[in-house]
Scaffold this motif. Structure first.
Motif, short mmCIF file in Angstrom:
data_model
loop_
_atom_site.label_atom_id
_atom_site.label_comp_id
_atom_site.label_asym_id
_atom_site.label_seq_id
_atom_site.Cartn_x
_atom_site.Cartn_y
_atom_site.Cartn_z
N GLN A 62 0.82 -1.21 0.00
CA GLN A 62 0.00 0.00 0.00
C GLN A 62 0.86 1.26 0.00
O GLN A 62 0.51 2.26 -0.64
CB GLN A 62 -0.94 -0.01 1.20
CG GLN A 62 -1.98 -1.12 1.17
CD GLN A 62 -2.80 -1.11 -0.11
OE1 GLN A 62 -3.26 -0.06 -0.55
NE2 GLN A 62 -2.98 -2.26 -0.72
N VAL A 63 1.98 1.23 0.71
CA VAL A 63 2.89 2.36 0.70
C VAL A 63 3.41 2.61 -0.71
O VAL A 63 3.43 3.75 -1.20
CB VAL A 63 4.08 2.13 1.67
CG1 VAL A 63 5.17 3.18 1.45
CG2 VAL A 63 3.60 2.18 3.11
N ALA A 64 3.85 1.54 -1.38
CA ALA A 64 4.39 1.67 -2.74
C ALA A 64 3.33 2.19 -3.70
O ALA A 64 3.59 3.11 -4.49
CB ALA A 64 4.92 0.32 -3.21
N LYS A 65 2.14 1.62 -3.64
CA LYS A 65 1.07 2.05 -4.55
C LYS A 65 0.67 3.50 -4.31
O LYS A 65 0.51 4.28 -5.26
CB LYS A 65 -0.16 1.14 -4.35
CG LYS A 65 0.00 -0.25 -4.88
CD LYS A 65 -1.14 -1.14 -4.47
CE LYS A 65 -2.47 -0.67 -5.00
NZ LYS A 65 -3.58 -1.59 -4.64
N THR A 66 0.53 3.87 -3.05
CA THR A 66 0.10 5.23 -2.71
C THR A 66 1.13 6.26 -3.15
O THR A 66 0.79 7.30 -3.72
CB THR A 66 -0.15 5.35 -1.20
OG1 THR A 66 -1.17 4.42 -0.82
CG2 THR A 66 -0.59 6.76 -0.83
N GLU A 67 2.40 5.98 -2.89
CA GLU A 67 3.44 6.94 -3.23
C GLU A 67 3.59 7.08 -4.75
O GLU A 67 3.74 8.18 -5.27
CB GLU A 67 4.77 6.50 -2.62
CG GLU A 67 5.90 7.49 -2.80
CD GLU A 67 5.67 8.81 -2.06
OE1 GLU A 67 6.35 9.79 -2.38
OE2 GLU A 67 4.81 8.84 -1.15
N CYS A 68 3.53 5.96 -5.46
CA CYS A 68 3.63 6.01 -6.92
C CYS A 68 2.47 6.80 -7.52
O CYS A 68 2.66 7.63 -8.41
CB CYS A 68 3.66 4.61 -7.50
SG CYS A 68 5.18 3.71 -7.19
N ALA A 69 1.27 6.52 -7.04
CA ALA A 69 0.09 7.23 -7.54
C ALA A 69 0.17 8.71 -7.23
O ALA A 69 -0.17 9.55 -8.07
CB ALA A 69 -1.17 6.62 -6.94
N ARG A 70 0.67 9.05 -6.04
CA ARG A 70 0.77 10.46 -5.66
C ARG A 70 1.74 11.21 -6.57
O ARG A 70 1.46 12.31 -7.02
CB ARG A 70 1.23 10.56 -4.20
CG ARG A 70 1.35 12.00 -3.69
CD ARG A 70 1.40 12.04 -2.19
NE ARG A 70 2.52 11.29 -1.65
CZ ARG A 70 2.68 11.04 -0.35
NH1 ARG A 70 1.76 11.45 0.52
NH2 ARG A 70 3.72 10.37 0.08
N HIS A 74 0.71 14.05 -9.33
CA HIS A 74 1.33 15.38 -9.23
C HIS A 74 1.85 15.81 -10.60
O HIS A 74 1.66 16.95 -11.03
CB HIS A 74 2.46 15.36 -8.22
CG HIS A 74 3.28 16.63 -8.22
ND1 HIS A 74 2.82 17.80 -7.66
CD2 HIS A 74 4.51 16.91 -8.73
CE1 HIS A 74 3.74 18.74 -7.82
NE2 HIS A 74 4.77 18.24 -8.46
N ALA A 75 2.52 14.88 -11.28
CA ALA A 75 3.06 15.19 -12.61
C ALA A 75 1.94 15.52 -13.59
O ALA A 75 2.02 16.47 -14.37
CB ALA A 75 3.89 14.01 -13.13
N ILE A 76 0.86 14.74 -13.53
CA ILE A 76 -0.26 14.95 -14.45
C ILE A 76 -0.92 16.30 -14.21
O ILE A 76 -1.29 17.02 -15.14
CB ILE A 76 -1.29 13.81 -14.28
CG1 ILE A 76 -0.71 12.50 -14.87
CG2 ILE A 76 -2.60 14.15 -14.97
CD1 ILE A 76 -1.54 11.27 -14.56
#
Length: 205
Positions: A62-70, A74-76
Motif C-alpha cells: 500500500q505504501v508503494a502504490k500510494t506513493e507512486c500514484a501520488r 502530481h506530474a499529471i
C-alpha cells in the motif's frame, strides 16, 4: 495472506500509519523494517496498525502504490498539456528523470527487484500505480498532437514506452549497477534534452 489488489480498511489514522511506514521502509528496506518501528514512527499502537494492515507485506504494498500514484498524479496535474509539443515533452521528461533518480524511485526499484521472489505482484502493482498512469496521459497527449498535425505517430503505446526509455538513458543503468547514486542537474538535463530531441526527430512533423 492478503493480496496487493485488496483495498485496506480506511480510518482516522490510516494516512498517519502510511506515512510512518513510508519513512521506515525507505530507510530500512522491507526486510529491515519492523512493525514496532513502523508503529513508533506513525505514533500509533501495534493494535491500531494491525487494524488497518494485517501484515507487513500488505502494508508495504500500500505504501508503494500510494506513493507512486501520488507522484504520478502530481506530474499529471502540474503539466499544461495544451502547451507546444516540445514544451510538454520537456516537462514530462523532467518529472520522469526526477522520479527515476529520486531516493524513493531508487529505493522502490531496488526493493521490487530484491523482493520479487517474496511477492512477485509488487512489480505489477508499482507499474499500474505510477508509470501506467503517466503512459496513459502520454498516449492521450499524442493523440491530440497527431490530430493537430504536430506529431506523426501510428503506434501510440509504443511511442509512450519509447519516450519513457529515452528518459532512462545513461542514468538508470549507472544507478542500477551502483556506478553512481547521485546525478548533477547538468547530467539530468543532458538526458532530458536528448530524450526530447530524439523523440521529435522520430515523430515530429
Amino acid at each position: 495472506m492478503p493480496d496487493g489488489t485488496i483495498e485496506p480498511k480506511k480510518g482516522r489514522k490510516f494516512d498517519q500509519v502510511l506515512e510512518g511506514a513510508r519513512h521506515v521502509f525507505l530507510s530500512d528496506g522491507f526486510e529491515g523494517a519492523s512493525v514496532d518501528d513502523i508503529a513508533k514512527a506513525a505514533g500509533v499502537s501495534k493494535a491500531t496498525l494491525y487494524s488497518y494492515f494485517p501484515d507487513k507485506r500488505f502494508l508495504f504494498m500500500q505504501v508503494a502504490k500510494t506513493e507512486c500514484a501520488r507522484q504520478a498524479e502530481h506530474a499529471i496535474e502540474t503539466i499544461n498539456m495544451d502547451a507546444p509539443v516540445r514544451q510538454v515533452l520537456n516537462a514530462i521528461a523532467i518529472d520522469m528523470v526526477d522520479f527515476i533518480t529520486s531516493q524513493f524511485g531508487k529505493r522502490i526499484f531496488r526493493i521490487c527487484v530484491g523482493e520479487s521472489d517474496r511477492f512477485p505482484e509488487l512489480g505489477r502493482e508499482f507499474y499500474e500505480s505510477g508509470p501506467l498512469l503517466i503512459r496513459g496521459r502520454l498516449v492521450d497527449f499524442f493523440h491530440r498532437a497527431v490530430e493537430n498535425n504536430e506529431l506523426a505517430i501510428t503506434d501510440f503505446e509504443l511511442a509512450a514506452e519509447q519516450f519513457h526509455e529515452l528518459c532512462k538513458a545513461d542514468l538508470f543503468p549507472r544507478m542500477v549497477f551502483n556506478m553512481d547514486d547521485e546525478f548533477t542537474p547538468a547530467e539530468k538535463q543532458r538526458v532530458i534534452d536528448g530524450a526530447v530531441d530524439m523523440f521529435m526527430a522520430r515523430y515530429g512533423v
